[in-house]
Design a protein around this motif. Structure first.
Motif, PDB file in Angstrom:
ATOM      1  N   ASP A 136      92.718  24.035 -71.791  1.00  0.00           N
ATOM      2  CA  ASP A 136      91.812  25.002 -72.447  1.00  0.00           C
ATOM      3  C   ASP A 136      92.495  25.958 -73.631  1.00  0.00           C
ATOM      4  O   ASP A 136      93.395  26.596 -73.153  1.00  0.00           O
ATOM      5  N   VAL A 137      91.861  25.981 -74.505  1.00  0.00           N
ATOM      6  CA  VAL A 137      92.573  26.764 -75.651  1.00  0.00           C
ATOM      7  C   VAL A 137      91.391  27.591 -76.338  1.00  0.00           C
ATOM      8  O   VAL A 137      90.328  27.089 -76.466  1.00  0.00           O
ATOM      9  N   VAL A 138      91.761  29.037 -76.347  1.00  0.00           N
ATOM     10  CA  VAL A 138      90.820  29.778 -76.812  1.00  0.00           C
ATOM     11  C   VAL A 138      91.292  30.542 -78.173  1.00  0.00           C
ATOM     12  O   VAL A 138      92.409  30.966 -78.259  1.00  0.00           O
ATOM     13  N   LEU A 139      90.724  30.363 -79.296  1.00  0.00           N
ATOM     14  CA  LEU A 139      91.117  30.969 -80.672  1.00  0.00           C
ATOM     15  C   LEU A 139      89.984  32.044 -81.125  1.00  0.00           C
ATOM     16  O   LEU A 139      88.833  31.995 -81.259  1.00  0.00           O
ATOM     17  N   GLU A 140      90.821  33.206 -81.403  1.00  0.00           N
ATOM     18  CA  GLU A 140      89.772  34.188 -81.876  1.00  0.00           C
ATOM     19  C   GLU A 140      90.372  34.362 -83.502  1.00  0.00           C
ATOM     20  O   GLU A 140      91.715  34.314 -83.918  1.00  0.00           O
ATOM     21  N   ALA A 141      89.443  34.278 -84.301  1.00  0.00           N
ATOM     22  CA  ALA A 141      89.488  34.381 -85.706  1.00  0.00           C
ATOM     23  C   ALA A 141      88.507  35.361 -86.191  1.00  0.00           C
ATOM     24  O   ALA A 141      87.908  36.104 -85.669  1.00  0.00           O
ATOM     25  N   ASN A 142      88.640  35.290 -87.676  1.00  0.00           N
ATOM     26  CA  ASN A 142      87.827  36.277 -88.493  1.00  0.00           C
ATOM     27  C   ASN A 142      86.311  36.495 -88.381  1.00  0.00           C
ATOM     28  O   ASN A 142      85.815  37.354 -88.226  1.00  0.00           O
ATOM     29  N   LYS A 143      85.820  35.158 -88.263  1.00  0.00           N
ATOM     30  CA  LYS A 143      84.389  34.861 -88.374  1.00  0.00           C
ATOM     31  C   LYS A 143      83.847  34.931 -86.878  1.00  0.00           C
ATOM     32  O   LYS A 143      82.794  35.203 -86.839  1.00  0.00           O
ATOM     33  N   ALA A 144      84.556  34.308 -86.221  1.00  0.00           N
ATOM     34  CA  ALA A 144      84.030  33.882 -84.785  1.00  0.00           C
ATOM     35  C   ALA A 144      85.134  33.405 -83.829  1.00  0.00           C
ATOM     36  O   ALA A 144      86.132  33.196 -84.353  1.00  0.00           O
ATOM     37  N   ASN A 145      84.875  33.305 -82.602  1.00  0.00           N
ATOM     38  CA  ASN A 145      85.953  32.662 -81.807  1.00  0.00           C
ATOM     39  C   ASN A 145      85.627  31.148 -81.641  1.00  0.00           C
ATOM     40  O   ASN A 145      84.485  30.732 -81.863  1.00  0.00           O
ATOM     41  N   ALA A 146      86.592  30.585 -80.900  1.00  0.00           N
ATOM     42  CA  ALA A 146      86.360  29.004 -80.532  1.00  0.00           C
ATOM     43  C   ALA A 146      86.877  28.722 -79.323  1.00  0.00           C
ATOM     44  O   ALA A 146      87.954  29.304 -78.942  1.00  0.00           O
ATOM     45  N   THR A 147      86.555  27.737 -78.641  1.00  0.00           N
ATOM     46  CA  THR A 147      87.231  27.210 -77.604  1.00  0.00           C
ATOM     47  C   THR A 147      87.347  25.687 -77.794  1.00  0.00           C
ATOM     48  O   THR A 147      86.535  24.927 -78.317  1.00  0.00           O
ATOM     49  N   ILE A 148      88.625  25.109 -77.011  1.00  0.00           N
ATOM     50  CA  ILE A 148      88.692  23.815 -77.303  1.00  0.00           C
ATOM     51  C   ILE A 148      89.220  23.355 -75.804  1.00  0.00           C
ATOM     52  O   ILE A 148      90.212  24.048 -75.080  1.00  0.00           O
ATOM     53  N   THR A 149      88.506  22.133 -75.565  1.00  0.00           N
ATOM     54  CA  THR A 149      88.958  21.770 -74.214  1.00  0.00           C
ATOM     55  C   THR A 149      89.528  20.275 -74.624  1.00  0.00           C
ATOM     56  O   THR A 149      89.052  19.578 -75.251  1.00  0.00           O
ATOM     57  N   ILE A 150      90.848  19.793 -74.118  1.00  0.00           N
ATOM     58  CA  ILE A 150      91.494  18.514 -74.359  1.00  0.00           C
ATOM     59  C   ILE A 150      92.033  18.100 -72.922  1.00  0.00           C
ATOM     60  O   ILE A 150      92.839  18.833 -72.076  1.00  0.00           O
ATOM     61  N   THR A 151      91.738  17.059 -72.512  1.00  0.00           N
ATOM     62  CA  THR A 151      92.325  16.188 -71.195  1.00  0.00           C
ATOM     63  C   THR A 151      92.511  14.750 -71.570  1.00  0.00           C
ATOM     64  O   THR A 151      91.832  14.045 -72.087  1.00  0.00           O
ATOM     65  N   VAL A 152      93.409  14.534 -70.421  1.00  0.00           N
ATOM     66  CA  VAL A 152      93.519  12.854 -70.182  1.00  0.00           C
ATOM     67  C   VAL A 152      93.385  12.665 -68.895  1.00  0.00           C
ATOM     68  O   VAL A 152      93.479  11.418 -68.458  1.00  0.00           O
ATOM     69  N   SER A 153      92.661  13.561 -68.152  1.00  0.00           N
ATOM     70  CA  SER A 153      92.432  13.232 -66.684  1.00  0.00           C
ATOM     71  C   SER A 153      91.004  12.903 -66.279  1.00  0.00           C
ATOM     72  O   SER A 153      90.622  12.601 -65.405  1.00  0.00           O
ATOM     73  N   GLN A 154      90.336  12.750 -67.694  1.00  0.00           N
ATOM     74  CA  GLN A 154      88.824  12.395 -67.493  1.00  0.00           C
ATOM     75  C   GLN A 154      88.557  10.945 -67.933  1.00  0.00           C
ATOM     76  O   GLN A 154      89.023  10.706 -69.118  1.00  0.00           O
ATOM     77  N   LEU A 155      88.310   9.972 -67.156  1.00  0.00           N
ATOM     78  CA  LEU A 155      88.002   8.747 -67.660  1.00  0.00           C
ATOM     79  C   LEU A 155      87.043   8.485 -68.514  1.00  0.00           C
ATOM     80  O   LEU A 155      87.126   7.377 -69.388  1.00  0.00           O
ATOM     81  N   TYR A 156      86.067   9.128 -68.648  1.00  0.00           N
ATOM     82  CA  TYR A 156      84.740   9.116 -69.698  1.00  0.00           C
ATOM     83  C   TYR A 156      85.384   9.820 -71.062  1.00  0.00           C
ATOM     84  O   TYR A 156      85.525  10.738 -71.106  1.00  0.00           O
ATOM     85  N   GLU A 157      85.396   8.861 -72.121  1.00  0.00           N
ATOM     86  CA  GLU A 157      85.885   9.325 -73.268  1.00  0.00           C
ATOM     87  C   GLU A 157      84.785  10.437 -74.111  1.00  0.00           C
ATOM     88  O   GLU A 157      83.864   9.793 -74.292  1.00  0.00           O
ATOM     89  N   ILE A 158      85.379  11.539 -74.466  1.00  0.00           N
ATOM     90  CA  ILE A 158      84.423  12.341 -75.259  1.00  0.00           C
ATOM     91  C   ILE A 158      84.833  13.120 -76.411  1.00  0.00           C
ATOM     92  O   ILE A 158      86.178  13.339 -76.227  1.00  0.00           O
ATOM     93  N   ASN A 159      84.460  12.827 -77.342  1.00  0.00           N
ATOM     94  CA  ASN A 159      84.757  13.737 -78.654  1.00  0.00           C
ATOM     95  C   ASN A 159      83.772  14.470 -79.601  1.00  0.00           C
ATOM     96  O   ASN A 159      83.046  13.787 -80.354  1.00  0.00           O
ATOM     97  N   GLU A 160      83.467  15.618 -78.904  1.00  0.00           N
ATOM     98  CA  GLU A 160      82.357  16.254 -79.250  1.00  0.00           C
ATOM     99  C   GLU A 160      82.566  17.835 -79.893  1.00  0.00           C
ATOM    100  O   GLU A 160      83.367  18.589 -78.974  1.00  0.00           O
ATOM    101  N   MET A 161      81.747  18.039 -80.822  1.00  0.00           N
ATOM    102  CA  MET A 161      81.943  19.618 -81.007  1.00  0.00           C
ATOM    103  C   MET A 161      80.644  20.109 -81.326  1.00  0.00           C
ATOM    104  O   MET A 161      79.396  19.480 -81.585  1.00  0.00           O
ATOM    105  N   LYS A 162      80.552  21.426 -80.660  1.00  0.00           N
ATOM    106  CA  LYS A 162      79.195  22.339 -80.905  1.00  0.00           C
ATOM    107  C   LYS A 162      79.529  23.467 -81.825  1.00  0.00           C
ATOM    108  O   LYS A 162      80.434  24.188 -81.539  1.00  0.00           O
ATOM    109  N   LEU A 163      78.555  23.647 -82.478  1.00  0.00           N
ATOM    110  CA  LEU A 163      78.395  24.984 -83.367  1.00  0.00           C
ATOM    111  C   LEU A 163      77.155  25.908 -83.201  1.00  0.00           C
ATOM    112  O   LEU A 163      76.088  25.154 -83.014  1.00  0.00           O
ATOM    113  N   TYR A 164      77.362  27.069 -82.626  1.00  0.00           N
ATOM    114  CA  TYR A 164      76.471  28.043 -82.373  1.00  0.00           C
ATOM    115  C   TYR A 164      76.106  29.067 -83.574  1.00  0.00           C
ATOM    116  O   TYR A 164      76.984  29.763 -83.859  1.00  0.00           O
ATOM    117  N   PHE A 165      74.807  29.064 -83.975  1.00  0.00           N
ATOM    118  CA  PHE A 165      74.667  29.741 -85.133  1.00  0.00           C
ATOM    119  C   PHE A 165      73.455  30.898 -84.580  1.00  0.00           C
ATOM    120  O   PHE A 165      72.890  30.716 -83.381  1.00  0.00           O
TER     121      PHE A 165
END
Length: 283
Positions: A136-165
């Motif tokens: 898990d990666v947490v990014l703190e930035a000027n406009k907003a924060n973001a979280t990134i999760t990257i894994t190779v331990s999950q068999l189901y392939e996911i590549n998805e981004m969510k934006l909250y306004f």
């Protein structure tokens, strides 16, 4: 004679920090009159461009948070059939560095200049020798924060981004090449709960029909967005448009990736021969 460079893979050198390396590349390119562009392909993916157009039309307000989830499939022919350890495992940040760049530039493009990067690695036993297989990666930035999760331990392939306004949220699925947008409406909550599902279903069906049409026309390819980024890159070379990727974004990605590599836990295998611990076995 001029040479122009598009960088596709993450650098494997550990001699210099990424921010220093990227600053040097940009500086040398400007001195030599060379135009350099990283292959931040997701930013030119047709489904993201379509989603961005819908965001502008719906006027969702300011971005409050970005989220990216990526699960990697290592059960691929190039990894399995490699005669030696696949090169991606030898990157400075290990196998996940081969793909972490995509979530980084995707969210940093929205949240602005980076301030702080926090990394939380875990091992779930998918990779041997307690090598990190979830992060898990947490990014703190000027406009907003973001979280990134990257894994190779999950068999189901996911590549998805969510934006909250302020007034809604957008989900972009880079695997299915579809997106859904939910925004505030003036109807009662009880009615809206039903209509939201109908709206999502309509958007997904519309996106699926479009994908089927593109598939039949052989327009669905592995690297969606490559055509558009190359067109923008060559347009920049010819002086018809501005740089496709800003220098600030390149440096922010370099800084974030460098910080992640330093705090990713154990990322490399020990491949040197060791004495067997099975004393009772003999030839």
């Amino acid at each position: 004679l001029f040479f122009f460079l598009m960088i596709r893979r993450p650098p494997r050198s550990t001699l210099f920090p990424y921010t220093t390396l990227f600053r040097s590349l940009i500086s040398q390119a400007e001195i030599m009159g060379v135009k350099i562009c990283p292959n931040f392909i997701n930013l030119f993916n047709p489904v993201l461009i379509e989603a961005m157009s819908a965001i502008r039309k719906r006027d969702l307000g300011s971005l409050r948070h970005a989220e990216y989830y990526m699960s990697l499939n290592l059960d691929t022919p190039d990894v399995k059939e490699s005669t030696d350890l696949h090169w991606s495992f030898e990157l400075p940040g290990g196998v996940m560095q081969n793909n972490i760049t995509h979530p980084l530039y995707s969210v940093l493009n929205w949240i602005g200049g980076i301030k702080k990067v926090s990394v939380f690695p875990r091992t779930n036993g998918y990779l041997p020798q307690n090598v990190t297989d979830y992060m898990d990666v947490v990014l703190e930035a000027n406009k907003a924060n973001a979280t990134i999760t990257i894994t190779v331990s999950q068999l189901y392939e996911i590549n998805e981004m969510k934006l909250y306004f302020d007034k809604g949220m957008v989900t972009v699925d880079f695997i299915t090449q579809t997106y859904t947008l939910n925004n505030i409406s003036g109807i009662p909550r009880s009615v809206n709960r039903v209509l939201i599902n109908l709206s999502k279903a309509h958007q997904l069906v519309k996106g699926t029909i479009k994908n089927v049409y593109n598939f039949l026309r052989k327009k669905m390819v592995s690297y969606q967005g490559l055509k558009l980024i190359l067109e923008s890159y060559y347009g920049w070379i010819e002086g018809n448009n501005s740089e496709p990727i800003s220098k600030d974004l390149i440096l922010d990605v370099g800084y974030a990736e460098e910080t992640i590599n330093k705090n990713a836990g154990r990322v490399h295998f020990t491949c040197s021969p060791k004495e067997s611990l099975q004393r009772q076995i003999c030839r």
